[in-house]
Design a protein around this motif. Structure first.
Motif, short mmCIF file in Angstrom:
data_model
loop_
_atom_site.label_atom_id
_atom_site.label_comp_id
_atom_site.label_asym_id
_atom_site.label_seq_id
_atom_site.Cartn_x
_atom_site.Cartn_y
_atom_site.Cartn_z
N UNK A 17 0.70 -1.18 -0.10
CA UNK A 17 -0.09 0.00 0.12
C UNK A 17 1.00 1.22 -0.09
N UNK A 18 1.64 1.20 0.95
CA UNK A 18 2.77 2.46 0.87
C UNK A 18 3.49 2.87 -0.41
N UNK A 19 3.95 1.78 -1.12
CA UNK A 19 4.46 2.00 -2.45
C UNK A 19 3.41 2.26 -3.57
N UNK A 20 2.38 1.77 -3.44
CA UNK A 20 1.14 1.98 -4.47
C UNK A 20 0.85 3.57 -4.28
N UNK A 21 0.75 4.14 -3.01
CA UNK A 21 0.24 5.41 -2.90
C UNK A 21 1.46 6.49 -2.57
N UNK A 22 2.59 5.97 -2.46
CA UNK A 22 3.78 6.77 -2.36
C UNK A 22 3.67 7.76 -0.92
N UNK A 69 6.74 6.02 7.98
CA UNK A 69 6.46 6.44 9.04
C UNK A 69 4.95 6.49 9.14
N UNK A 70 4.25 7.07 8.37
CA UNK A 70 2.84 7.16 7.96
C UNK A 70 2.09 5.68 7.92
N UNK A 71 2.77 4.85 7.23
CA UNK A 71 2.23 3.45 7.05
C UNK A 71 2.57 2.67 8.45
N UNK A 72 3.44 2.81 9.04
CA UNK A 72 3.72 1.90 10.40
C UNK A 72 2.78 2.33 11.46
N UNK A 73 2.07 3.42 11.40
CA UNK A 73 0.98 3.85 12.36
C UNK A 73 -0.09 2.85 12.29
N UNK A 74 -0.42 1.99 11.06
CA UNK A 74 -1.27 1.12 10.64
C UNK A 74 -1.16 -0.38 11.00
N UNK A 126 -11.71 -8.44 7.37
CA UNK A 126 -10.62 -7.99 7.16
C UNK A 126 -10.66 -7.14 5.96
N UNK A 127 -11.47 -7.69 4.80
CA UNK A 127 -11.72 -6.57 3.77
C UNK A 127 -12.02 -5.26 3.96
N UNK A 137 -8.23 1.34 5.66
CA UNK A 137 -6.45 1.73 5.62
C UNK A 137 -6.20 2.34 4.47
N UNK A 138 -6.63 1.66 3.25
CA UNK A 138 -6.21 2.12 2.00
C UNK A 138 -7.08 3.44 1.62
N UNK A 139 -8.46 3.58 2.17
CA UNK A 139 -8.70 5.14 1.95
C UNK A 139 -7.82 5.97 2.78
N UNK A 140 -7.24 5.80 4.05
CA UNK A 140 -6.46 6.67 4.69
C UNK A 140 -5.20 6.83 3.92
N UNK A 141 -4.64 5.87 3.23
CA UNK A 141 -3.24 6.30 2.39
C UNK A 141 -3.70 7.03 1.06
N UNK A 142 -4.82 6.86 0.56
CA UNK A 142 -5.17 7.57 -0.41
C UNK A 142 -5.40 9.11 -0.09
N UNK A 143 -5.81 9.35 1.02
CA UNK A 143 -6.02 10.71 1.33
C UNK A 143 -4.85 11.17 1.72
N UNK A 144 -3.72 10.43 2.37
CA UNK A 144 -2.51 10.97 2.72
C UNK A 144 -1.73 11.31 1.45
N UNK A 145 -1.97 10.46 0.65
CA UNK A 145 -1.27 10.88 -1.00
C UNK A 145 -1.92 12.21 -1.46
N UNK A 146 -3.00 12.23 -1.33
CA UNK A 146 -3.86 13.52 -1.89
C UNK A 146 -3.23 14.66 -1.24
N UNK A 147 -3.28 14.63 0.13
CA UNK A 147 -2.79 15.87 0.90
C UNK A 147 -1.12 16.14 0.44
#
Length: 98
Positions: free
Chosen positions: A10-15, A19-24, A39-40, A46-56
């Motif tokens: 996820x981290x690589x996919x969203x860039x 540090x951000x990823x490890x919180x999850x 699980x899904x 988590x994926x949506x959180x990564x998407x929002x972080x990447x947008x920010x």
């Protein structure tokens, strides 16, 4: 996949930063031990959180880079300021001792 691999993908996919990823990590660990449906849903959250972080991050201004000329100018000014002593009135005004 183990939780670390899931986050790395996820981290690589969203860039986003490691540090951000490890919180999850605790949440993803928990997700891997639940039913597939839960699980899904957790991993989607988590994926949506990564998407929002990447947008920010994409909205941040670019990092300013100094040229060699800028560096020479800063060095010249620093040499002058290094030996500079403030006027007595400025020392009194700031309340600092000389």
């Amino acid at each position: 996949m183990n939780p670390e691999q899931i986050l790395a993908r996820m981290r690589h996919e969203h860039g986003v930063s490691d540090h951000f990823a490890q919180r999850f990590l605790p949440l993803v660990r928990r997700a891997t031990k639940t039913s597939p449906d839960i699980r899904q849903r957790i991993l989607q959250l988590v994926e949506r959180s990564f998407e929002r972080q990447a947008a920010r991050r994409s909205k941040l201004p670019p990092i300013v880079r100094f040229t060699a000329g800028d560096a020479r100018l800063v060095a010249r000014v620093a040499r002058v300021l290094h030996s500079w002593e403030p006027a007595p009135w400025l020392v009194r005004w700031t309340g600092e001792s000389a």
